[in-house]
Design a protein around this motif. Sequence first.
Motif, mmCIF file in Angstrom:
data_model
loop_
_atom_site.group_PDB
_atom_site.id
_atom_site.type_symbol
_atom_site.label_atom_id
_atom_site.label_comp_id
_atom_site.label_asym_id
_atom_site.label_seq_id
_atom_site.Cartn_x
_atom_site.Cartn_y
_atom_site.Cartn_z
ATOM 1 N N VAL A 225 0.835 -1.201 0.000
ATOM 2 C CA VAL A 225 0.000 0.000 0.000
ATOM 3 C C VAL A 225 0.873 1.255 0.000
ATOM 4 C CG1 VAL A 225 -1.688 1.302 1.344
ATOM 5 C CG2 VAL A 225 -1.870 -1.195 1.181
ATOM 6 N N HIS A 226 0.711 2.099 -1.006
ATOM 7 C CA HIS A 226 1.502 3.320 -1.117
ATOM 8 C C HIS A 226 1.195 4.300 0.003
ATOM 9 C CE1 HIS A 226 3.147 7.010 -3.005
ATOM 10 N NE2 HIS A 226 3.965 6.172 -3.613
ATOM 11 N N ALA A 227 -0.026 4.313 0.499
ATOM 12 C CA ALA A 227 -0.395 5.230 1.583
ATOM 13 C C ALA A 227 0.326 4.889 2.887
ATOM 14 C CB ALA A 227 -1.906 5.197 1.810
ATOM 15 N N VAL A 228 0.826 3.672 3.014
ATOM 16 C CA VAL A 228 1.580 3.258 4.205
ATOM 17 C C VAL A 228 3.077 3.371 3.961
ATOM 18 C CG1 VAL A 228 2.024 1.369 5.826
ATOM 19 C CG2 VAL A 228 -0.289 1.718 4.923
ATOM 20 N N SER A 229 3.534 2.977 2.774
ATOM 21 C CA SER A 229 4.952 3.015 2.427
ATOM 22 C C SER A 229 5.075 3.564 1.010
ATOM 23 C CB SER A 229 5.557 1.607 2.503
ATOM 24 O OG SER A 229 6.908 1.610 2.106
ATOM 25 N N GLU A 230 5.743 4.692 0.854
ATOM 26 C CA GLU A 230 5.728 5.429 -0.423
ATOM 27 C C GLU A 230 6.755 4.894 -1.429
ATOM 28 O OE1 GLU A 230 4.541 9.875 0.077
ATOM 29 O OE2 GLU A 230 5.873 9.369 1.750
ATOM 30 N N SER A 231 6.762 3.587 -1.617
ATOM 31 C CA SER A 231 7.612 2.973 -2.630
ATOM 32 C C SER A 231 6.936 3.055 -3.991
ATOM 33 C CB SER A 231 7.864 1.506 -2.271
ATOM 34 O OG SER A 231 8.456 0.819 -3.359
ATOM 35 N N SER A 232 7.756 3.212 -5.034
ATOM 36 C CA SER A 232 7.209 3.207 -6.390
ATOM 37 C C SER A 232 6.523 1.882 -6.715
ATOM 38 C CB SER A 232 8.338 3.451 -7.402
ATOM 39 O OG SER A 232 9.371 2.487 -7.236
ATOM 40 N N ARG A 233 6.893 0.803 -6.017
ATOM 41 C CA ARG A 233 6.318 -0.526 -6.276
ATOM 42 C C ARG A 233 4.936 -0.698 -5.645
ATOM 43 N NH1 ARG A 233 5.178 -4.455 -6.956
ATOM 44 N NH2 ARG A 233 6.322 -6.268 -6.212
ATOM 45 N N ASN A 234 4.539 0.226 -4.795
ATOM 46 C CA ASN A 234 3.284 0.057 -4.069
ATOM 47 C C ASN A 234 2.127 0.755 -4.773
ATOM 48 O OD1 ASN A 234 4.645 -1.469 -2.223
ATOM 49 N ND2 ASN A 234 4.826 0.158 -0.687
ATOM 50 N N LEU A 235 0.917 0.334 -4.450
ATOM 51 C CA LEU A 235 -0.288 0.781 -5.146
ATOM 52 C C LEU A 235 -0.947 1.946 -4.430
ATOM 53 C CD1 LEU A 235 -1.734 -2.763 -5.877
ATOM 54 C CD2 LEU A 235 -0.666 -1.236 -7.545
ATOM 55 N N THR A 236 -1.319 2.965 -5.202
ATOM 56 C CA THR A 236 -2.032 4.113 -4.641
ATOM 57 C C THR A 236 -3.488 3.738 -4.360
ATOM 58 O OG1 THR A 236 -2.765 4.957 -6.788
ATOM 59 C CG2 THR A 236 -0.555 5.646 -6.014
ATOM 60 N N ASP A 237 -4.147 4.568 -3.570
ATOM 61 C CA ASP A 237 -5.565 4.317 -3.278
ATOM 62 C C ASP A 237 -6.405 4.358 -4.550
ATOM 63 O OD1 ASP A 237 -4.866 4.076 -0.655
ATOM 64 O OD2 ASP A 237 -5.986 5.817 0.064
ATOM 65 N N ARG A 238 -6.042 5.217 -5.493
ATOM 66 C CA ARG A 238 -6.780 5.261 -6.760
ATOM 67 C C ARG A 238 -6.673 3.923 -7.481
ATOM 68 N NH1 ARG A 238 -6.260 5.833 -12.179
ATOM 69 N NH2 ARG A 238 -4.013 5.542 -11.977
ATOM 70 N N GLN A 239 -5.464 3.356 -7.536
ATOM 71 C CA GLN A 239 -5.287 2.052 -8.167
ATOM 72 C C GLN A 239 -6.065 0.970 -7.413
ATOM 73 O OE1 GLN A 239 -0.909 2.361 -8.033
ATOM 74 N NE2 GLN A 239 -0.907 1.896 -10.230
ATOM 75 N N LEU A 240 -6.022 1.013 -6.102
ATOM 76 C CA LEU A 240 -6.754 0.019 -5.315
ATOM 77 C C LEU A 240 -8.250 0.100 -5.581
ATOM 78 C CD1 LEU A 240 -4.877 0.272 -1.892
ATOM 79 C CD2 LEU A 240 -4.626 -1.502 -3.644
ATOM 80 N N ARG A 241 -8.779 1.311 -5.725
ATOM 81 C CA ARG A 241 -10.221 1.447 -6.020
ATOM 82 C C ARG A 241 -10.550 0.886 -7.394
ATOM 83 N NH1 ARG A 241 -9.500 6.311 -2.953
ATOM 84 N NH2 ARG A 241 -8.975 7.478 -4.829
ATOM 85 N N MET A 242 -9.651 1.064 -8.356
ATOM 86 C CA MET A 242 -9.877 0.490 -9.685
ATOM 87 C C MET A 242 -9.885 -1.034 -9.625
ATOM 88 S SD MET A 242 -7.484 3.105 -11.887
ATOM 89 C CE MET A 242 -7.793 2.381 -13.497
ATOM 90 N N ILE A 243 -8.975 -1.613 -8.836
ATOM 91 C CA ILE A 243 -8.968 -3.064 -8.661
ATOM 92 C C ILE A 243 -10.269 -3.511 -7.994
ATOM 93 C CG2 ILE A 243 -7.819 -4.969 -7.463
ATOM 94 C CD1 ILE A 243 -5.171 -3.405 -7.841
ATOM 95 N N ALA A 244 -10.701 -2.785 -6.982
ATOM 96 C CA ALA A 244 -11.951 -3.127 -6.294
ATOM 97 C C ALA A 244 -13.136 -3.073 -7.247
ATOM 98 C CB ALA A 244 -12.169 -2.193 -5.112
ATOM 99 N N ASP A 245 -13.176 -2.048 -8.094
ATOM 100 C CA ASP A 245 -14.296 -1.899 -9.031
ATOM 101 C C ASP A 245 -14.372 -3.055 -10.024
ATOM 102 O OD1 ASP A 245 -15.022 0.462 -7.809
ATOM 103 O OD2 ASP A 245 -14.093 1.756 -9.318
ATOM 104 N N SER A 246 -13.234 -3.705 -10.290
ATOM 105 C CA SER A 246 -13.201 -4.831 -11.237
ATOM 106 C C SER A 246 -13.438 -6.182 -10.553
ATOM 107 C CB SER A 246 -11.848 -4.860 -11.953
ATOM 108 O OG SER A 246 -10.834 -5.362 -11.100
ATOM 109 N N ARG A 247 -13.674 -6.166 -9.250
ATOM 110 C CA ARG A 247 -13.761 -7.396 -8.441
ATOM 111 C C ARG A 247 -12.435 -8.162 -8.487
ATOM 112 N NH1 ARG A 247 -17.664 -11.402 -9.989
ATOM 113 N NH2 ARG A 247 -17.521 -12.154 -7.832
ATOM 114 N N GLY A 248 -11.348 -7.387 -8.454
ATOM 115 C CA GLY A 248 -10.028 -7.974 -8.513
ATOM 116 C C GLY A 248 -9.444 -8.226 -7.144
#
Length: 346
Positions: A225-248
């Motif tokens: 999670v990028h909001a916890v650890s600001e690594s380039s490899r981690n996912l932003t909340d916007r990306q997480l919401r997109m994954i959630a919207d796809s049932r991913g």
Amino acid sequence: MIPVFDGHNDFLQRVVAGGTDIWTTGDGTGHLDLPRARQGGLVGGFFAIWIPAPIGPNDAAAVALMEHPPFAMPLPPQIPFAQALPHAFAQASALKALERTGTLDIVTSARDIRRTIAEGRIAAIMHMEGAEAIPDLDGLHLWHAAGLRSLGPVWSRPTAYGHGVPFAFPSSPDTGAGLTEAGRALVRECNSLRIMLDLSHLNEAGFNDVARLSDAPLVASHSCVHAVSESSRNLTDRQLRMIADSRGLVGLNFASSFLREDGRRLPLEGFETMLRHLDHLLAILGEDGVALGSDFDGALMPRDLPDAAALPALLAAMRAHGYDAALIRKIASENWINLLERTWGA
């Protein structure tokens, strides 16, 4: 013991170097082998085919840099197909050799996974992390025929299909251009073949392109999670919401440097930070969208989670944190199997 299905390991490189005995009996090194899998309740997972980089994040110079953020390692150069194919072939052959031991099955359907687990063997998904060994769509079909059912178009370097994120902290994953024309065609063909597309290591523009093009659930097999650890490899909340919207789904990476709030490549102490990542993932993705993606044999593990045998300690920490048994079972294995059923079909 609660069974665990893991979203990512890099064990096949060790098999290529050491032979199948390091699986069946263990050699005391690395994070994974059959005895430790049994001890930890590991019933299956994604076994990655990965092409070694000339300079990687586990090399001494990179480790020294990553121990003292801020840092920004440049992307390694693209690896040509002729150089990549022998490595990929050797690792695929190693996975087939593990299957011949009778302890592991290469699975290509959710039905296969359930049957293999019920019969007491390890359910192994052939995954490719970085598509350097796939020269074109005909090559994709050949790999599919060999058992490939999961593909990350990039590792943290460019391919003919797109661009990976560098190892950098603090950094956004928005680091470059999106998918190439070949990459867009690859997404469509993976959808047609029902090969799972893995978004871990892909930069944000490429992530956006996959989200726009793909008709399958969005998946990041081993990310934090990028909001916890600001690594380039981690996912932003916007990306997480997109994954959630796809049932991913997102599989939580155990790599200490992606978990730690300070981004340092040092062993994470305790489970509190891992639980912060899990809480954040659950808040956005819900109970059906969170799983595990260890990165065993590919990253520096937390102090209290040094190998597959220690997986029950993580599950115990979830229980102590207030997760009930049903939620722990979902995170540990059920969510992965259900996601694959949605992606592959029964």
